[in-house]
Enzyme design. Structure first.
Site, short mmCIF file in Angstrom:
data_model
loop_
_atom_site.label_atom_id
_atom_site.label_comp_id
_atom_site.label_asym_id
_atom_site.label_seq_id
_atom_site.Cartn_x
_atom_site.Cartn_y
_atom_site.Cartn_z
N ASP A 86 -2.05 5.65 1.63
CA ASP A 86 -1.81 6.23 0.30
C ASP A 86 -1.08 7.56 0.50
O ASP A 86 -0.06 7.61 1.18
CB ASP A 86 -3.13 6.35 -0.46
N HIS A 280 -5.04 -1.97 -3.06
CA HIS A 280 -4.55 -0.67 -2.62
C HIS A 280 -5.36 -0.05 -1.49
O HIS A 280 -4.81 0.73 -0.70
CB HIS A 280 -4.55 0.29 -3.81
#
Length: 301
Positions: A86, A280
């Site tokens: 991320d 994610h």
């Protein structure tokens, strides 16, 4: 700077994303340490047990890269393999870009290296996705913090499940007058990769740190664009690996060229690993696959 570490051997830095801490790498320590590596995962600037400067401009990409390099120094090493997920991925990519002398190899999870946009990114994103796009919404001071901090257990249940391969993984465009949490319903139960103890760990860490430090990373997006102008056409020369999930929301707004463009900027890209059904939170959702990919990449260096 607070760090978690395990093992002895060549240094591997694990850089977390938002809204996470070192704890997001909990499944990687043992596997990498057993394979003969010194694994170090810091709480990055603004998170967990690490300092949280007040000024927004203290969270630029140059500060974050500087923190990574200073950590390598503090650990008594000349180089490291730098792995980021991320927001940690842009820090890893830029550490390899700006200080190739200190990075043996680089791995990005979820967020690929991206070429510099022709104009400041916040305006570009506003034109493309509207003012409700989450990175634009996060430019507000205080509003996102209040919404995210109102009920921490609910926040982390919504965000971790909602953006995962087991959740809706929505395109993150916030309705007018709404909040980031409106994108993700409260889940009735947790998926197999996430436990109540995990939720409690994140709640404890963010009860101490709050959200402003992490959100200040977003508030430097245009500043980072200005600061990195000199490297607009530079390439990352270290051996590289990219790991992504096909249900990652980054894929939804990154477009089909997101991965196709990587070889241009990463001439020594060793591979792209695409995890079916993964959302994610790559290394949390698929620890076995991520560990195997990291170990294979490290062994080949």
């Amino acid at each position: 700077m607070h760090i978690a570490e395990q093992g002895e051997g060549p240094l591997v830095l694990l850089l977390h994303g938002w809204p996470e801490t070192w704890y997001s790498w909990r499944h990687q320590f043992q596997a990498l340490a057993d394979a003969g590596y010194h694994v170090v995962a810091p709480d990055q600037r603004g998170y967990g047990g690490t300092d949280r400067p007040e000024a927004v401009d203290q969270y630029s990409i140059l500060h974050l890269v500087g923190d990574a390099v200073a950590l390598i120094d503090a650990l008594g090493e000349q180089t490291a393999v730098v792995v980021g997920h991320d927001w940690g991925a842009p820090v890893a990519w830029h550490t390899a870009l700006l200080r190739p002398d200190r990075v043996r190899a680089v791995v990005g999870l979820s967020v690929p290296y991206r070429a510099r946009t022709p104009a400041p990114p916040i305006g570009f994103m506003t034109q493309r996705f509207g003012a409700g796009f989450y990175q634009v919404y996060f430019q507000q001071r205080g509003v996102p913090e209040a919404a995210l901090g109102r009920d921490l257990p609910d926040t982390f249940r919504r965000v971790l499940v909602g953006a995962s391969g087991d959740g809706p993984a929505p395109i993150p465009i916030i309705p007018e007058g709404g909040s980031f949490l409106d994108l993700m319903p409260h889940p009735e139960r947790l998926p197999s990769w996430l436990t109540e103890e995990d939720i409690a760990a994140f709640v404890e860490q963010f009860a101490r740190s709050g959200f402003s430090g992490g959100l200040n990373w977003y508030r430097n997006i245009d500043r980072n664009w200005e600061l990195t102008a000199a490297w607009a056409t530079a390439r990352i020369t270290a051996p590289a690996l990219f790991v992504t999930g096909d249900r990652d929301l980054v894929r939804k707004f990154g477009g089909p060229d997101m991965i196709a463009a990587l070889p241009k900027w990463l001439p020594h890209l060793r591979g792209v690993i695409d995890l079916p059904g993964c959302g994610h939170w790559t290394q949390q959702e698929r620890p076995a696959e991520v560990n195997a990919a990291l170990l294979e990449f490290l062994k080949a260096l």
